[in-house]
Design an enzyme around this catalytic site. Structure first.
Site, PDB file in Angstrom:
ATOM      1  CE  LYS A  29      -2.791  66.716 -41.481  1.00 36.15           C
ATOM      2  NZ  LYS A  29      -4.151  66.214 -41.664  1.00 36.15           N
ATOM      3  CE  LYS A  44      -3.599  60.353 -38.638  1.00 32.93           C
ATOM      4  NZ  LYS A  44      -4.581  60.104 -39.661  1.00 32.93           N
ATOM      5  CE  LYS A  90     -11.704  64.519 -41.170  1.00 31.29           C
ATOM      6  NZ  LYS A  90     -11.395  63.162 -41.623  1.00 31.29           N
TER       7      LYS A  90
HETATM    8  P1  TYM Z   1      -8.733  62.555 -44.254  1.00 33.56           P
HETATM    9  O1  TYM Z   1     -10.103  62.151 -43.865  1.00 33.56           O
HETATM   10  O2  TYM Z   1      -7.712  62.700 -43.195  1.00 33.56           O
HETATM   11  O3  TYM Z   1      -8.783  63.928 -45.040  1.00 33.56           O
HETATM   12  C1  TYM Z   1      -9.616  64.092 -46.173  1.00 33.56           C
HETATM   13  C2  TYM Z   1      -8.916  64.964 -47.197  1.00 33.56           C
HETATM   14  O4  TYM Z   1      -8.645  66.245 -46.636  1.00 33.56           O
HETATM   15  C3  TYM Z   1      -7.265  66.558 -46.802  1.00 33.56           C
HETATM   16  N1  TYM Z   1      -6.847  67.362 -45.648  1.00 33.56           N
HETATM   17  C4  TYM Z   1      -6.249  68.561 -45.741  1.00 33.56           C
HETATM   18  N2  TYM Z   1      -5.874  69.298 -46.791  1.00 33.56           N
HETATM   19  C5  TYM Z   1      -5.280  70.488 -46.534  1.00 33.56           C
HETATM   20  N3  TYM Z   1      -5.057  70.963 -45.269  1.00 33.56           N
HETATM   21  C6  TYM Z   1      -5.415  70.243 -44.188  1.00 33.56           C
HETATM   22  N4  TYM Z   1      -5.198  70.708 -42.971  1.00 33.56           N
HETATM   23  C7  TYM Z   1      -6.042  68.980 -44.393  1.00 33.56           C
HETATM   24  N5  TYM Z   1      -6.518  68.028 -43.558  1.00 33.56           N
HETATM   25  C8  TYM Z   1      -6.996  67.046 -44.337  1.00 33.56           C
HETATM   26  C9  TYM Z   1      -6.558  65.212 -46.839  1.00 33.56           C
HETATM   27  O5  TYM Z   1      -5.296  65.302 -47.445  1.00 33.56           O
HETATM   28  C10 TYM Z   1      -7.551  64.398 -47.629  1.00 33.56           C
HETATM   29  O6  TYM Z   1      -7.370  64.591 -49.008  1.00 33.56           O
HETATM   30  N6  TYM Z   1      -6.768  58.383 -46.081  1.00 33.56           N
HETATM   31  C11 TYM Z   1      -7.614  59.497 -46.394  1.00 33.56           C
HETATM   32  C12 TYM Z   1      -8.985  59.046 -46.886  1.00 33.56           C
HETATM   33  C13 TYM Z   1      -8.902  58.098 -48.027  1.00 33.56           C
HETATM   34  C14 TYM Z   1      -8.630  58.391 -49.388  1.00 33.56           C
HETATM   35  C15 TYM Z   1      -8.664  57.143 -50.064  1.00 33.56           C
HETATM   36  C16 TYM Z   1      -8.375  59.573 -50.079  1.00 33.56           C
HETATM   37  C17 TYM Z   1      -9.093  56.740 -47.923  1.00 33.56           C
HETATM   38  N7  TYM Z   1      -8.950  56.189 -49.145  1.00 33.56           N
HETATM   39  C18 TYM Z   1      -8.421  57.062 -51.452  1.00 33.56           C
HETATM   40  C19 TYM Z   1      -8.128  59.484 -51.463  1.00 33.56           C
HETATM   41  C20 TYM Z   1      -8.161  58.254 -52.117  1.00 33.56           C
HETATM   42  C21 TYM Z   1      -7.782  60.328 -45.143  1.00 33.56           C
HETATM   43  O7  TYM Z   1      -7.637  59.869 -44.064  1.00 33.56           O
HETATM   44  O8  TYM Z   1      -8.186  61.601 -45.407  1.00 33.56           O
END
Ligand code: TYM
Length: 334
Positions: free
Chosen positions: A200, A117, A203
């Site tokens: 990947k 990023k 969003k």
């Molecule tokens: P975020 O918002 O980017 O994504 C949310 C969850 O979706 C999963 N994910 C995917 N899994 C498979 N294939 C994909 N293409 C894909 N895109 C996203 C991510 O791995 C995630 O599990 N930092 C985290 C949010 C967070 C969090 C936490 C998660 C903040 N604190 C504590 C667990 C525990 C994030 O940005 O996820």
């Protein structure tokens, strides 16, 4: 560590940055929903994590409601799971700050997500938020005595960092935090962009969103995206992520939605063209989206969601404040 009702804790979160994708659902939310009966379960909106880079406040506010409604539409049950907003439980910020001080610059610089990023942010410099992002995540997890964190592959490293920092803190200041385990499912942990299956699915999709299936996509649009997904010239429905990333990605999507094994999919589509295979993937994806979207409309009511979040924050805060207090005592601050 088990709590009053003798269940271990499961926790996960999603950043409310734009519409959720089928990657978010298959990689994290589905795994959470399937396990919410077996754990004391917490799911939150990582809204503080959404402001690591500047955001339009009105858009962010809308995304937060959309995200909670989407959790419910995906099967998160408020009778079984505590649903809350990260920013509503102030303990997250305080413990995040403390955990930042337990961390080496090198540890944060090594995080793959930071490296990826920060490359996109070179013009005006890299936001510090992006750098310290993982230590807030560490706090999110540790505050609830979490045993298991279901996430996609891209977040695995952050959960591993959580374990390392918890262990370091415990060694320095005495047993305070439980070490969490990450749960990365064997199938669907990294859903790829349909147009660029080396990347990947995100969003934010730089290619006009053609490679991303959003959970709120119009059904006909989603079907078209699957039918025009990039594949290869092998003409064989076979799981091989190196040589056939596009086909393997579609197989993962199908397998994760239906539960069918790769072997069975390969068998069924032997000597049938990619067109037929894609049609089946599109049918399953569209069926899933239709189900989710019909529930989503029902849940997306601001007053209902405000009440839910209010209750959730009260419950979450009880556990979070106990853990924070324990860590302040361990540090000699209390
Ligand atoms: P975020 O918002 O980017 O994504 C949310 C969850 O979706 C999963 N994910 C995917 N899994 C498979 N294939 C994909 N293409 C894909 N895109 C996203 C991510 O791995 C995630 O599990 N930092 C985290 C949010 C967070 C969090 C936490 C998660 C903040 N604190 C504590 C667990 C525990 C994030 O940005 O996820």
């Amino acid at each position: 560590m088990k709590n009053e009702n003798n269940k271990k804790v499961m926790l996960t979160g999603v950043r409310p940055s734009g519409n959720l994708t089928i990657g978010n659902y298959l990689g994290a939310i589905k795994n959470f929903v399937e396990r919410q009966d077996s754990y004391e379960s917490y799911i939150f909106i990582a809204d503080l994590h959404a402001i690591t880079s500047p955001r339009n406040p009105a858009d962010l506010k809308k995304s937060i409601y959309d995200c909670i409604a989407m959790y419910l539409a995906c099967g998160v049950d408020p009778n079984k799971t505590i649903i809350f907003k990260q920013s509503a439980v102030l303990e997250h910020g305080t413990l995040g700050f403390i955990m930042t001080f337990q961390t080496k610059m090198g540890e944060l610089s090594r995080m793959t997500q930071f490296k990826l990023k920060s490359q996109q942010q070179t013009k005006e410099g890299v936001d510090t938020g992006l750098f310290v992002y993982p230590t807030l995540m560490v706090a999110d997890i540790l505050l609830y005595n979490t045993s298991i964190v279901p996430v996609g592959k891209d977040q695995q490293q952050h959960v591993e960092l959580t374990r390392d920092l918890a262990e370091r803190f415990n060694k320095r200041y005495g047993q305070t935090f439980l070490l969490p385990d990450v749960y990365v499912a064997p199938i669907g942990n990294k859903i790829l962009n349909l147009q660029n299956p080396n990347e990947k699915m995100n969003k934010s999709d730089s290619g006009n969103n053609k490679g991303t299936i959003f959970l709120l996509d119009d059904i006909a649009v989603a079907r078209k995206k699957i039918m025009s997904a990039k594949t290869d010239n092998f003409n064989s429905v076979h799981f091989d992520e190196e040589r056939q990333p596009g086909i393997s990605n579609l197989m993962s999507i199908l397998a994760k939605i239906t539960g069918e094994s790769f072997q069975s999919i390969e068998q069924r589509f032997k000597n049938r063209g990619y067109g037929e295979f894609k049609k089946e993937v599109a049918n399953e994806v569209c069926k899933l989206l239709e189900e989710i979207q019909s529930k989503y409309k029902k849940f997306n009511n601001q007053e209902f969601l405000d009440n839910l979040l209010f209750e959730g924050a009260i419950q979450a805060q009880k556990t979070a404040s106990t853990t924070l207090s324990k860590s302040l005592t361990a540090l000699g601050l209390k």
